[in-house]
Design a protein around this motif. Structure first.
Motif, mmCIF file in Angstrom:
data_model
loop_
_atom_site.group_PDB
_atom_site.id
_atom_site.type_symbol
_atom_site.label_atom_id
_atom_site.label_comp_id
_atom_site.label_asym_id
_atom_site.label_seq_id
_atom_site.Cartn_x
_atom_site.Cartn_y
_atom_site.Cartn_z
ATOM 1 N N LEU A 52 0.812 -1.209 0.000
ATOM 2 C CA LEU A 52 0.000 0.000 0.000
ATOM 3 C C LEU A 52 0.851 1.267 0.000
ATOM 4 C CD1 LEU A 52 -2.781 1.359 0.140
ATOM 5 C CD2 LEU A 52 -2.592 1.248 2.642
ATOM 6 N N THR A 53 1.919 1.287 0.792
ATOM 7 C CA THR A 53 2.637 2.543 1.052
ATOM 8 C C THR A 53 4.017 2.651 0.416
ATOM 9 O OG1 THR A 53 3.683 1.673 3.058
ATOM 10 C CG2 THR A 53 1.507 2.728 3.300
ATOM 11 N N GLY A 54 4.594 1.517 0.021
ATOM 12 C CA GLY A 54 5.958 1.536 -0.498
ATOM 13 C C GLY A 54 7.020 1.470 0.595
ATOM 14 N N GLY B 163 -14.415 11.256 1.389
ATOM 15 C CA GLY B 163 -13.892 12.395 0.634
ATOM 16 C C GLY B 163 -12.503 12.840 1.054
ATOM 17 N N ASP B 164 -12.209 12.789 2.336
ATOM 18 C CA ASP B 164 -10.919 13.259 2.824
ATOM 19 C C ASP B 164 -9.825 12.255 2.456
ATOM 20 O OD1 ASP B 164 -8.716 13.288 5.039
ATOM 21 O OD2 ASP B 164 -9.719 15.238 5.218
ATOM 22 N N PRO B 165 -8.803 12.681 1.725
ATOM 23 C CA PRO B 165 -7.759 11.740 1.276
ATOM 24 C C PRO B 165 -7.038 11.018 2.417
ATOM 25 C CG PRO B 165 -7.561 13.826 0.108
ATOM 26 C CD PRO B 165 -8.593 14.020 1.184
ATOM 27 N N LEU B 166 -6.716 11.718 3.489
ATOM 28 C CA LEU B 166 -6.020 11.073 4.605
ATOM 29 C C LEU B 166 -6.885 10.011 5.248
ATOM 30 C CD1 LEU B 166 -3.700 10.721 6.618
ATOM 31 C CD2 LEU B 166 -4.741 12.549 7.984
ATOM 32 N N GLN C 105 -7.079 6.998 3.055
ATOM 33 C CA GLN C 105 -5.854 6.199 3.070
ATOM 34 C C GLN C 105 -5.738 5.377 4.349
ATOM 35 O OE1 GLN C 105 -3.031 9.332 2.393
ATOM 36 N NE2 GLN C 105 -3.441 9.379 0.189
ATOM 37 N N VAL C 106 -6.089 5.965 5.474
ATOM 38 C CA VAL C 106 -6.081 5.215 6.741
ATOM 39 C C VAL C 106 -7.063 4.057 6.648
ATOM 40 C CG1 VAL C 106 -6.637 5.333 9.207
ATOM 41 C CG2 VAL C 106 -5.307 7.168 8.144
ATOM 42 N N ARG C 107 -8.218 4.297 6.075
ATOM 43 C CA ARG C 107 -9.224 3.232 5.946
ATOM 44 C C ARG C 107 -8.788 2.170 4.934
ATOM 45 N NH1 ARG C 107 -10.761 3.885 10.758
ATOM 46 N NH2 ARG C 107 -12.150 5.637 11.127
ATOM 47 N N TYR C 108 -8.034 2.563 3.904
ATOM 48 C CA TYR C 108 -7.450 1.559 2.997
ATOM 49 C C TYR C 108 -6.618 0.581 3.826
ATOM 50 C CZ TYR C 108 -8.149 4.195 -1.464
ATOM 51 O OH TYR C 108 -8.650 4.827 -2.567
ATOM 52 N N LEU C 109 -5.746 1.126 4.676
ATOM 53 C CA LEU C 109 -4.881 0.276 5.492
ATOM 54 C C LEU C 109 -5.702 -0.589 6.438
ATOM 55 C CD1 LEU C 109 -2.069 -0.619 6.291
ATOM 56 C CD2 LEU C 109 -1.907 1.415 7.754
ATOM 57 N N ASP C 110 -6.699 0.008 7.079
ATOM 58 C CA ASP C 110 -7.577 -0.766 7.973
ATOM 59 C C ASP C 110 -8.234 -1.925 7.224
ATOM 60 O OD1 ASP C 110 -7.022 1.013 10.047
ATOM 61 O OD2 ASP C 110 -8.914 2.100 9.846
ATOM 62 N N LYS C 111 -8.713 -1.656 6.026
ATOM 63 C CA LYS C 111 -9.396 -2.679 5.221
ATOM 64 C C LYS C 111 -8.444 -3.818 4.860
ATOM 65 C CE LYS C 111 -12.880 -4.183 2.645
ATOM 66 N NZ LYS C 111 -14.134 -4.639 3.204
ATOM 67 N N LEU C 112 -7.214 -3.476 4.463
ATOM 68 C CA LEU C 112 -6.240 -4.519 4.116
ATOM 69 C C LEU C 112 -5.899 -5.381 5.325
ATOM 70 C CD1 LEU C 112 -3.810 -2.571 1.749
ATOM 71 C CD2 LEU C 112 -5.711 -4.082 1.123
ATOM 72 N N VAL C 113 -5.742 -4.752 6.482
ATOM 73 C CA VAL C 113 -5.461 -5.510 7.707
ATOM 74 C C VAL C 113 -6.641 -6.422 8.034
ATOM 75 C CG1 VAL C 113 -5.050 -5.321 10.201
ATOM 76 C CG2 VAL C 113 -3.813 -3.825 8.611
ATOM 77 N N ASP C 114 -7.864 -5.924 7.887
ATOM 78 C CA ASP C 114 -9.054 -6.759 8.113
ATOM 79 C C ASP C 114 -9.069 -7.959 7.172
ATOM 80 O OD1 ASP C 114 -10.011 -5.164 10.131
ATOM 81 O OD2 ASP C 114 -11.722 -4.376 8.999
#
Length: 121
Positions: free
Chosen positions: A44-46, A91-94, A97-106
């Motif tokens: 996700l982050t590099g 809508g908020d990019p930050l 992105q935090v929720r992207y990470l949460d979703k991947l961990v889930d």
């Protein structure tokens, strides 16, 4: 999703180092490994292992963590519900992105294959 400024600031100022042990606990409790968690974060982050260790050691905030990240070009393929919100509608990019990470961990904790988590299929 309308995120008020107070909530956004709380998430932005939270350190990645304070959340990483919770992510690790969540995935290891379900039989996954720290190496798999780090692979997901790297995708996700590099952030490679050495850089991720520095982020944890330096106690970067989530805001700084994602400002310095190179988000994967397929991150937009991460969709669905997390914490009651549709990721693709945040809508908020930050916050997204935090929720992207949460979703991947889930997904990792729920036993999805790495191929699907990393949006290779």
């Amino acid at each position: 999703m309308q995120q008020n400024e107070k909530q956004r600031q709380r998430i932005a100022m939270m350190t990645f180092a304070s959340v990483y042990p919770l992510y690790l606990q969540k995935v290891t409790r379900k039989g996954r490994t720290e190496a798999e968690l780090r692979e997901v974060i790297n995708w996700l982050t590099g952030y490679d292992g050495k850089r991720l260790d520095a982020v944890i050691h330096d106690k970067l905030t989530f805001e700084a963590f994602f400002q310095q990240a190179r988000l994967h070009p397929n991150a937009h393929l991460i969709t669905g519900l997390i914490c009651g919100y549709r990721i693709e509608e945040i809508g908020d990019p930050l916050i997204r992105q935090v929720r992207y990470l949460d979703k991947l961990v889930d997904e990792l904790a729920k036993g999805r294959t790495m191929e699907k988590i990393l949006r290779k299929a």
